[in-house]
Design a protein around this motif. Structure first.
Motif, PDB file in Angstrom:
ATOM      1  N   GLY A   1      -8.410  40.209   4.936  1.00 13.51           N
ATOM      2  CA  GLY A   1      -8.404  40.304   6.387  1.00 13.51           C
ATOM      3  C   GLY A   1      -9.467  39.418   6.983  1.00 13.51           C
ATOM      4  N   LYS A   2      -9.820  39.721   8.238  1.00 14.05           N
ATOM      5  CA  LYS A   2     -10.847  38.933   8.905  1.00 14.05           C
ATOM      6  C   LYS A   2     -11.663  39.828   9.830  1.00 14.05           C
ATOM      7  CE  LYS A   2      -7.751  37.399  12.560  1.00 14.05           C
ATOM      8  NZ  LYS A   2      -7.181  36.255  13.259  1.00 14.05           N
ATOM      9  N   ILE A   3     -12.852  39.371  10.138  1.00 13.29           N
ATOM     10  CA  ILE A   3     -13.743  40.113  11.028  1.00 13.29           C
ATOM     11  C   ILE A   3     -13.269  39.918  12.459  1.00 13.29           C
ATOM     12  CG2 ILE A   3     -16.094  40.337  11.902  1.00 13.29           C
ATOM     13  CD1 ILE A   3     -17.061  39.370   9.138  1.00 13.29           C
ATOM     14  N   LEU A   4     -13.038  41.014  13.136  1.00 15.94           N
ATOM     15  CA  LEU A   4     -12.609  40.981  14.531  1.00 15.94           C
ATOM     16  C   LEU A   4     -13.814  41.077  15.462  1.00 15.94           C
ATOM     17  CD1 LEU A   4     -10.275  41.067  16.607  1.00 15.94           C
ATOM     18  CD2 LEU A   4     -10.362  43.549  16.405  1.00 15.94           C
ATOM     19  N   MET A   5     -14.770  41.965  15.124  1.00 19.08           N
ATOM     20  CA  MET A   5     -15.892  42.218  16.012  1.00 19.08           C
ATOM     21  C   MET A   5     -17.061  42.782  15.219  1.00 19.08           C
ATOM     22  SD  MET A   5     -17.612  44.912  17.669  1.00 19.08           S
ATOM     23  CE  MET A   5     -16.547  46.296  17.496  1.00 19.08           C
ATOM     24  N   VAL A   6     -18.280  42.381  15.615  1.00 19.33           N
ATOM     25  CA  VAL A   6     -19.509  42.944  15.064  1.00 19.33           C
ATOM     26  C   VAL A   6     -20.368  43.397  16.231  1.00 19.33           C
ATOM     27  CG1 VAL A   6     -21.589  42.504  13.713  1.00 19.33           C
ATOM     28  CG2 VAL A   6     -19.434  41.414  13.063  1.00 19.33           C
ATOM     29  N   ASP A   7     -20.709  44.682  16.249  1.00 19.65           N
ATOM     30  CA  ASP A   7     -21.572  45.262  17.285  1.00 19.65           C
ATOM     31  C   ASP A   7     -22.867  45.686  16.606  1.00 19.65           C
ATOM     32  OD1 ASP A   7     -22.886  46.789  19.166  1.00 19.65           O
ATOM     33  OD2 ASP A   7     -21.140  47.977  19.727  1.00 19.65           O
ATOM     34  N   LEU A   8     -23.873  44.823  16.645  1.00 18.80           N
ATOM     35  CA  LEU A   8     -25.126  45.101  15.956  1.00 18.80           C
ATOM     36  C   LEU A   8     -25.917  46.226  16.603  1.00 18.80           C
ATOM     37  CD1 LEU A   8     -26.233  41.442  15.184  1.00 18.80           C
ATOM     38  CD2 LEU A   8     -25.137  43.073  13.650  1.00 18.80           C
ATOM     39  N   ALA A   9     -25.813  46.400  17.902  1.00 22.68           N
ATOM     40  CA  ALA A   9     -26.540  47.465  18.600  1.00 22.68           C
ATOM     41  C   ALA A   9     -26.059  48.849  18.161  1.00 22.68           C
ATOM     42  CB  ALA A   9     -26.383  47.310  20.104  1.00 22.68           C
ATOM     43  N   ASN A  10     -24.763  48.963  17.843  1.00 23.71           N
ATOM     44  CA  ASN A  10     -24.195  50.250  17.448  1.00 23.71           C
ATOM     45  C   ASN A  10     -23.806  50.307  15.972  1.00 23.71           C
ATOM     46  OD1 ASN A  10     -24.225  51.664  20.020  1.00 23.71           O
ATOM     47  ND2 ASN A  10     -22.827  50.044  20.666  1.00 23.71           N
ATOM     48  N   SER A  11     -24.135  49.260  15.218  1.00 30.30           N
ATOM     49  CA  SER A  11     -23.877  49.192  13.775  1.00 30.30           C
ATOM     50  C   SER A  11     -22.399  49.383  13.434  1.00 30.30           C
ATOM     51  CB  SER A  11     -24.726  50.228  13.031  1.00 30.30           C
ATOM     52  OG  SER A  11     -26.090  49.997  13.266  1.00 30.30           O
ATOM     53  N   VAL A  12     -21.533  48.679  14.172  1.00 30.70           N
ATOM     54  CA  VAL A  12     -20.091  48.777  13.986  1.00 30.70           C
ATOM     55  C   VAL A  12     -19.512  47.398  13.673  1.00 30.70           C
ATOM     56  CG1 VAL A  12     -17.899  49.263  15.155  1.00 30.70           C
ATOM     57  CG2 VAL A  12     -19.855  50.767  15.502  1.00 30.70           C
ATOM     58  N   VAL A  13     -18.640  47.361  12.665  1.00 28.36           N
ATOM     59  CA  VAL A  13     -17.892  46.144  12.338  1.00 28.36           C
ATOM     60  C   VAL A  13     -16.417  46.528  12.298  1.00 28.36           C
ATOM     61  CG1 VAL A  13     -17.492  44.340  10.612  1.00 28.36           C
ATOM     62  CG2 VAL A  13     -19.813  45.242  10.952  1.00 28.36           C
ATOM     63  N   ARG A  14     -15.566  45.740  12.929  1.00 27.66           N
ATOM     64  CA  ARG A  14     -14.124  45.994  12.927  1.00 27.66           C
ATOM     65  C   ARG A  14     -13.424  44.831  12.233  1.00 27.66           C
ATOM     66  NH1 ARG A  14     -13.049  50.527  15.291  1.00 27.66           N
ATOM     67  NH2 ARG A  14     -14.330  51.263  16.993  1.00 27.66           N
ATOM     68  N   LEU A  15     -12.498  45.187  11.327  1.00 24.83           N
ATOM     69  CA  LEU A  15     -11.725  44.194  10.585  1.00 24.83           C
ATOM     70  C   LEU A  15     -10.259  44.296  10.923  1.00 24.83           C
ATOM     71  CD1 LEU A  15     -13.111  44.543   6.940  1.00 24.83           C
ATOM     72  CD2 LEU A  15     -13.929  43.043   8.750  1.00 24.83           C
ATOM     73  N   VAL A  16      -9.593  43.163  10.969  1.00 26.85           N
ATOM     74  CA  VAL A  16      -8.133  43.109  11.029  1.00 26.85           C
ATOM     75  C   VAL A  16      -7.692  42.903   9.596  1.00 26.85           C
ATOM     76  CG1 VAL A  16      -6.128  41.856  11.862  1.00 26.85           C
ATOM     77  CG2 VAL A  16      -8.111  42.126  13.336  1.00 26.85           C
ATOM     78  N   CYS A  17      -7.016  43.899   9.023  1.00 25.26           N
ATOM     79  CA  CYS A  17      -6.615  43.848   7.625  1.00 25.26           C
ATOM     80  C   CYS A  17      -5.145  43.504   7.480  1.00 25.26           C
ATOM     81  CB  CYS A  17      -6.896  45.187   6.951  1.00 25.26           C
ATOM     82  SG  CYS A  17      -8.628  45.665   7.023  1.00 25.26           S
ATOM     83  N   ASP A  18      -4.841  42.706   6.455  1.00 25.76           N
ATOM     84  CA  ASP A  18      -3.459  42.324   6.174  1.00 25.76           C
ATOM     85  C   ASP A  18      -2.760  43.384   5.346  1.00 25.76           C
ATOM     86  OD1 ASP A  18      -3.982  39.993   7.552  1.00 25.76           O
ATOM     87  OD2 ASP A  18      -4.466  38.864   5.754  1.00 25.76           O
TER      88      ASP A  18
END
Length: 60
Positions: A43-60
């Motif tokens: 997949g690929k990285i969609l978003m990284v929110d460093l302030a809230n320690s969140v990473v969202r991935l779009v997975c195949d």
């Protein structure tokens, strides 16, 4: 130390918690937690929110 939680974007499920490192290798994302366990996701990285320690991935 700032640790993140990685979520799958399509259904908001947790892929990995306490993530200390993320590497991108072509179409794969390699996620490593603080214990050294690795998870490899296509997949690929969609978003990284460093302030809230969140990473969202779009997975195949």
């Amino acid at each position: 130390m700032c640790l993140a939680t990685v979520y799958k974007e399509s259904d908001n499920t947790v892929i990995c918690r306490n993530v200390s490192r993320i590497d991108v290798d072509g179409e794969y994302v390699l996620i490593r937690d603080i214990m050294g366990d690795e998870t490899r996701v296509q997949g690929k990285i969609l978003m990284v929110d460093l302030a809230n320690s969140v990473v969202r991935l779009v997975c195949d």
